[in-house]
Motif scaffolding. Structure first.
Motif, PDB file in Angstrom:
ATOM      1  N   LEU A 106       1.131   6.594  -3.226  1.00 32.12           N
ATOM      2  CA  LEU A 106       1.021   5.706  -4.384  1.00 32.12           C
ATOM      3  C   LEU A 106       0.721   6.491  -5.659  1.00 32.12           C
ATOM      4  CD1 LEU A 106      -0.979   2.786  -2.757  1.00 32.12           C
ATOM      5  CD2 LEU A 106       1.311   2.595  -3.744  1.00 32.12           C
ATOM      6  N   PHE A 153      -2.024   0.554  -5.712  1.00 39.17           N
ATOM      7  CA  PHE A 153      -0.936  -0.321  -6.143  1.00 39.17           C
ATOM      8  C   PHE A 153      -1.111  -0.738  -7.597  1.00 39.17           C
ATOM      9  CE2 PHE A 153      -0.193  -0.749  -1.594  1.00 39.17           C
ATOM     10  CZ  PHE A 153       1.187  -0.783  -1.531  1.00 39.17           C
ATOM     11  N   GLY A 203       1.629  -5.421  -0.990  1.00 38.32           N
ATOM     12  CA  GLY A 203       1.789  -4.605  -2.184  1.00 38.32           C
ATOM     13  C   GLY A 203       3.233  -4.316  -2.530  1.00 38.32           C
ATOM     14  N   VAL A 226      -1.939  -7.428  -6.740  1.00 41.64           N
ATOM     15  CA  VAL A 226      -0.517  -7.597  -7.038  1.00 41.64           C
ATOM     16  C   VAL A 226      -0.175  -8.985  -7.579  1.00 41.64           C
ATOM     17  CG1 VAL A 226       0.164  -5.861  -5.341  1.00 41.64           C
ATOM     18  CG2 VAL A 226       0.041  -8.266  -4.647  1.00 41.64           C
TER      19      VAL A 226
END
Length: 249
Positions: free
Chosen positions: A31, A85, A110, A143
């Motif tokens: 990520l 994320f 995510g 998210v």
């Protein structure tokens, strides 16, 4: 195969690809590299448009790394984990170039947030989506702002509460997450590339100003998503979640 984030540039189009052998689930290191790559590529003068995709042909993204999730033992580590994320979404939000999402298969948690943070998203008919976080006692807090921005609070709450169900790509298109859905991966790839080439014929300054307009009202997301990451980081330590994770393990 080892996890990776890679990119290449052709005809002013940058293609960024991430991969993890466990159904493209994303650990913190991947990520972080993905967020950094989006930021760096977005600043290049020779790039007009970005395509974001994952490796393989079955799953776009299975969400967060389960191995890292079950290893969290304190709130600070939890916040850092869930910030992964958040950092990718914020990098996409701040990127001065349009990002086209290429979603070849199922996406969970995510991964749905990443798809929602693209500026224009195209998928195959196999790209069903699911927000499964409630199953383990947390929620899609990090998210959900990106998803709500695309499909609204009502549709977001529907898939977040119905955490066991995959919603078909056709549903995601009806709600506005996917702009187009194609029967095959080959048709998706052809359409994504043709669309990216077409965008390259537009005025880059106009596209930049349009992106600013489209993302208006999200200036507080650095703070908001960090706060949301802290909520998830706290909940993942609950007895309920620990018991759930043990069962999944």
């Amino acid at each position: 195969m080892e996890p990776y984030v890679k990119h290449h540039i052709q005809e002013n189009i940058a293609t960024i690809e991430f991969f993890h052998p466990e159904q493209n689930s994303l650990p913190g290191a991947v990520l972080a590299e993905l967020a950094q790559t989006i930021t760096e590529v977005g600043q290049r003068d020779d790039v007009k448009v970005i395509i974001l995709q994952s490796g393989g042909d079955r799953t776009f993204c299975a969400g967060a790394s389960f191995k890292e999730l079950i290893a969290i033992n304190d709130a600070a580590t939890g916040k850092v984990f869930f910030s992964g994320f958040a950092n990718v979404i914020n990098a996409m939000r701040k990127c001065p170039k349009f990002i086209i999402g290429r979603i070849q298969g199922k996406t969970v948690g995510g991964g749905v947030g990443i798809a929602a943070a693209t500026d224009y998203c195209m998928a195959t008919q196999f790209a069903a989506i699911k927000l499964s976080e409630l199953n383990v006692g947390i929620g899609p807090f990090v998210v959900s702002p990106a998803i709500e921005r695309k499909i609204g609070v009502s549709a977001t709450s529907q898939i977040a509460i119905d955490a066991n169900t995959f919603y078909e790509a056709s549903w995601a298109r009806e709600k506005g997450l996917f702009a187009q859905v194609f029967p095959t991966l080959e048709e998706l790839d052809a359409a994504v590339w043709a669309f990216a080439q077409h965008l390259c014929t537009y005025n880059p300054e106009a596209m930049l100003e349009m992106k600013k307009v489209f993302w208006r009202g999200t200036d507080d997301w650095d703070t908001l998503l960090a706060e949301r990451a802290a909520i998830s980081g706290r909940l993942v330590l609950s007895d309920f979640t620990k018991q759930k994770l043990e069962k999944f393990k």
